[in-house]
Design an enzyme around this catalytic site. Structure first.
Site, PDB file in Angstrom:
ATOM      1  N   SER A  65       0.784  -1.239   0.000  1.00  0.00           N
ATOM      2  CA  SER A  65       0.000   0.000   0.000  1.00  0.00           C
ATOM      3  C   SER A  65       0.816   1.288   0.000  1.00  0.00           C
ATOM      4  CB  SER A  65      -0.916   0.025   1.219  1.00  0.00           C
ATOM      5  OG  SER A  65      -2.062  -0.735   0.941  1.00  0.00           O
ATOM      6  N   LYS A  68       0.529   3.468  -2.909  1.00  0.00           N
ATOM      7  CA  LYS A  68      -0.637   4.333  -3.138  1.00  0.00           C
ATOM      8  C   LYS A  68      -0.259   5.814  -3.094  1.00  0.00           C
ATOM      9  CE  LYS A  68      -3.770   0.884  -1.125  1.00  0.00           C
ATOM     10  NZ  LYS A  68      -4.445   0.464   0.125  1.00  0.00           N
ATOM     11  N   TYR A 190      -2.758  -2.184 -10.632  1.00  0.00           N
ATOM     12  CA  TYR A 190      -2.804  -2.075  -9.167  1.00  0.00           C
ATOM     13  C   TYR A 190      -2.062  -3.235  -8.487  1.00  0.00           C
ATOM     14  CZ  TYR A 190      -4.484  -2.138  -4.378  1.00  0.00           C
ATOM     15  OH  TYR A 190      -4.543  -2.187  -3.012  1.00  0.00           O
ATOM     16  N   TYR A 242      -4.483   3.988   7.706  1.00  0.00           N
ATOM     17  CA  TYR A 242      -5.849   3.413   7.775  1.00  0.00           C
ATOM     18  C   TYR A 242      -6.584   3.880   9.023  1.00  0.00           C
ATOM     19  CZ  TYR A 242      -3.112   0.489   4.694  1.00  0.00           C
ATOM     20  OH  TYR A 242      -2.259   0.049   3.751  1.00  0.00           O
ATOM     21  N   VAL A 260       1.036  -3.873   3.757  1.00  0.00           N
ATOM     22  CA  VAL A 260       0.946  -5.182   4.419  1.00  0.00           C
ATOM     23  C   VAL A 260       2.202  -6.032   4.205  1.00  0.00           C
ATOM     24  CG1 VAL A 260      -1.582  -5.325   4.491  1.00  0.00           C
ATOM     25  CG2 VAL A 260      -0.356  -6.172   2.484  1.00  0.00           C
TER      26      VAL A 260
HETATM   27  N1  GLN Z   1      -2.055  -5.400  -2.241  1.00  0.00           N
HETATM   28  C1  GLN Z   1      -2.714  -5.190  -0.993  1.00  0.00           C
HETATM   29  C2  GLN Z   1      -4.215  -5.256  -1.166  1.00  0.00           C
HETATM   30  O1  GLN Z   1      -4.738  -4.707  -2.079  1.00  0.00           O
HETATM   31  C3  GLN Z   1      -2.295  -3.865  -0.410  1.00  0.00           C
HETATM   32  C4  GLN Z   1      -2.937  -3.627   0.915  1.00  0.00           C
HETATM   33  C5  GLN Z   1      -2.047  -2.999   1.926  1.00  0.00           C
HETATM   34  O2  GLN Z   1      -0.835  -2.945   1.805  1.00  0.00           O
HETATM   35  N2  GLN Z   1      -2.653  -2.513   2.985  1.00  0.00           N
HETATM   36  O3  GLN Z   1      -4.897  -5.891  -0.402  1.00  0.00           O
END
Ligand code: GLN
Length: 611
Positions: A65, A68, A190, A242, A260
């Site tokens: 993430s 992003k 993505y 988050y 994650v």
């Molecule tokens: N690739 C992960 C997902 O879309 C990214 C989520 C994350 O890092 N929080 O679930």
């Protein structure tokens, strides 16, 4: 043993948090389970490009993430703020990263840091095909990291085959026309962006680039336009962690983004990027050790972004003085020197230093207004001003404008490398090329220009030519002495650009300038040189080497056609008549007086610069 205090600190911190064993490695993307739960790295890179790293800071893992934030920057550059806001809002959702948090009526995702917003952001990236988009994205990473990046194909396939929830989100976005094209392509980009391999050090460098207004502090390459940097940092600080974002800002106080894969990057604007990597995640999907380590570093060093410094006059004004106390290095005759001592208070210099932001620019305005009460000319020097914010530059432009309207002349010096600021100021004040006020290289050039304006109003100043009797070194010579002396001199003339002598030449000649002007230039390394001063008709030079029998310490170049009389003083020394002795004594006395005067002036100047 490492002698760097901060490196030692990080090593100790790393050791103590390595024992923290909370959380679980992400398992919903099966491939991520392969991570070693003990991996633990910390890296910090400053905006000066200083790198600190400990533990597994070189271990590659997938960015997840954290990508992003980078994609959001690309989308802003491709579409502008308005168009991006139409598709993705910037409100924290307070919900988990994979929540289906969409605005009820428009279907717009709450923010670009949750999956829904991130998928919509990918759709905003320019590029005909999924491949084009990805290529542009990878190019952008190259600029952030100073190297090319690869994708972890296994993680990508794992995400793709299990990413049903993301697929569902994409369809919802397609349904409300937030995504206007094929969802498969968007999802593919993505999944790939989440699977880009980075290290902890890489993340710190991404953070440092954002901290450094969008310029990679190690390569010097601009990655993101500076006006988009605050936008990216804003969504990071309100939504980057988050449903832990509020508490994170409260406690750690830095815009941040987690993934994650176990990475967290935090940014202290203007200072550094900090990254921690450790795959075990807490219940919100943030690295457990990562959060603990960031909290500790922030509290140990008081790094909360709302704990800020304070601008004071002394932190902005390096020095302020007038031309009576610190005149230009231009050699003037006695009368001109007297006039400058008398009128020099009309020329004020303000030397700025440090960062010019709103409050420090306000201080500059305040000080300039005080100076302008006495002065007619104001020289503002930017040599030591490291950074001029947008905003500070318009305040300074406003200052120049209003002082000009009150008949004051403002000169800006040391503006080299600050083109943006100068461009804006010129625009604001309606600058035309015949205006004298801008872009002097050195303070001394500006001082000399101002002094010339002061002297121009005075009758005694028009010395394009000066007879020998006007020479300082020949004061109190009788007519007879003058005649004998003149007979010892050789007449010489030089064309513009010619060298009268060069650095290192033997110094046995004393030059009296009759007409024209010469510059004293010291050669520097790399074929550069610096003008120390200029001398015009009525001045003499060569006296220092005459006294200490040394060599020439600078080049002397004719600025225009020059005529002079030259004394070979060895010849004078050989003569033993009483008249010649008397001439020698008077010449030496006059030179001595001149040096004493210069020394006093230098003492005064040092005093003014230090107070
Ligand atoms: N690739 C992960 C997902 O879309 C990214 C989520 C994350 O890092 N929080 O679930």
């Amino acid at each position: 043993m490492n002698v760097n205090y901060f490196q030692n600190y990080l090593e100790t911190l790393h050791q103590s948090y390595a024992n923290l064993d909370k959380g679980e490695v992400a398992s919903y993307i099966p491939e991520l389970l392969k991570a070693d739960p003990q991996w633990f790295g910390i890296a910090l890179i400053t905006v000066d490009g200083h790198v600190y790293q400990v533990g597994d800071s070189r271990q590659p893992f997938t960015i997840q993430s954290i990508s992003k934030a980078i994609t959001y920057g690309i989308a802003l550059e491709d579409n502008g703020v308005e168009a991006v806001l139409q598709k993705v809002d910037v409100e924290p959702s307070g919900e988990a990263f994979n929540s289906i948090s969409l605005e009820p009526d428009t279907g717009r995702p709450r923010n670009p840091m949750i999956n829904a917003g991130a998928i919509a952001t990918v759709a905003l990236i320019n590029g005909e095909s999924a491949d084009d988009k990805l290529k542009r994205m990878l190019k952008c990473y190259e600029r952030y990291l100073g190297r090319s990046v690869t994708i972890d194909e296994d993680v990508y396939r794992s995400e793709k085959s299990t990413g049903h929830r993301n697929r569902a989100i994409a369809y919802l976005l397609r349904n409300s026309d937030i995504i206007e094209k094929d969802t498969d392509d968007v999802l593919d980009v993505y999944f790939k962006q989440c699977s880009i391999l980075v290290t902890c050090r890489d993340l710190a460098l991404i953070g440092a680039t954002l901290a450094n207004n969008g310029v990679n502090p190690i390569t010097g390459v601009r990655v993101l336009a500076s006006h988009y940097v605050p936008k990216v940092l804003s969504v990071m600080s309100s939504c980057g962690m988050y449903d832990y974002s509020g508490a994170w800002v409260y406690e750690v106080g830095m815009p941040a983004k987690s993934g994650v894969g176990g990475g967290i990057v935090a940014v202290l604007p203007g200072q550094f990027g900090l990254a921690v990597f450790s795959p075990k995640l807490d219940e919100r999907g943030n690295s457990a050790r990562g959060i603990a380590a960031c909290k500790k570093i922030s509290s140990d060093f008081g790094l909360h972004m709302f704990r800020t410094g304070r601008s004071t006059t002394s932190s902005v004004i390096h020095a302020s003085y007038d031309a009576a106390h610190v005149p230009s290095k231009r050699t003037r005759n006695v009368e001109q020197g007297r006039l400058i001592a008398e009128l020099g208070h009309k020329v004020m210099v303000l030397e700025l230093h440090g960062e010019l932001m709103f409050t420090s620019a306000e201080i500059v305005i305040h000080e300039a207004m005080v100076a302008a009460k006495k002065a007619e000319y104001l020289i503002i020097d930017f040599t030591r001003a490291a950074y001029i914010s947008e905003g500070a530059d318009s305040m300074i432009a406003g200052l120049i404008q209003s002082l000009s309207e009150h008949g004051k002349t403002i000169l800006l010096t040391g503006t080299w490398g600050k083109y943006e600021t100068i461009k804006l100021i010129k625009k604001r004040i309606g600058y035309t090329d015949d205006m004298p006020l801008l872009n002097y290289d050195a303070i001394d050039d500006a001082l000399e220009w101002c002094e010339d304006q002061l002297l121009a109003g005075q009758a005694s100043y028009t010395a394009a030519e000066a007879p020998l009797v006007a020479q300082n070194f020949l004061i109190e010579f009788t007519a007879e002495e003058m005649e004998v002396f003149e007979s010892m001199l050789e007449h010489r003339s030089y064309d513009e650009g010619a060298y009268l002598c060069r650095e290192g030449d033997p110094g046995d000649l004393l030059y009296f300038l009759l007409s024209g002007q010469v510059s004293v230039i010291v050669p520097l390394s790399h074929r550069r040189s610096r003008r120390i001063t200029s001398l015009s008709a009525g001045s003499a030079f060569g006296e220092i080497a005459m006294l200490d029998r040394g060599k020439r310490s600078a080049d002397i170049v004719a600025d225009d056609n020059v005529t002079c009389l030259v004394l070979d003083y060895k010849q004078l020394e050989e003569q033993s008549s009483p008249l010649a002795m008397c001439i020698r004594w008077k010449l030496a006395t006059n030179i001595g007086r001149d040096l004493a005067r210069k020394l006093r002036k230098a003492t005064l100047e040092i005093k003014s610069l230090r107070s």
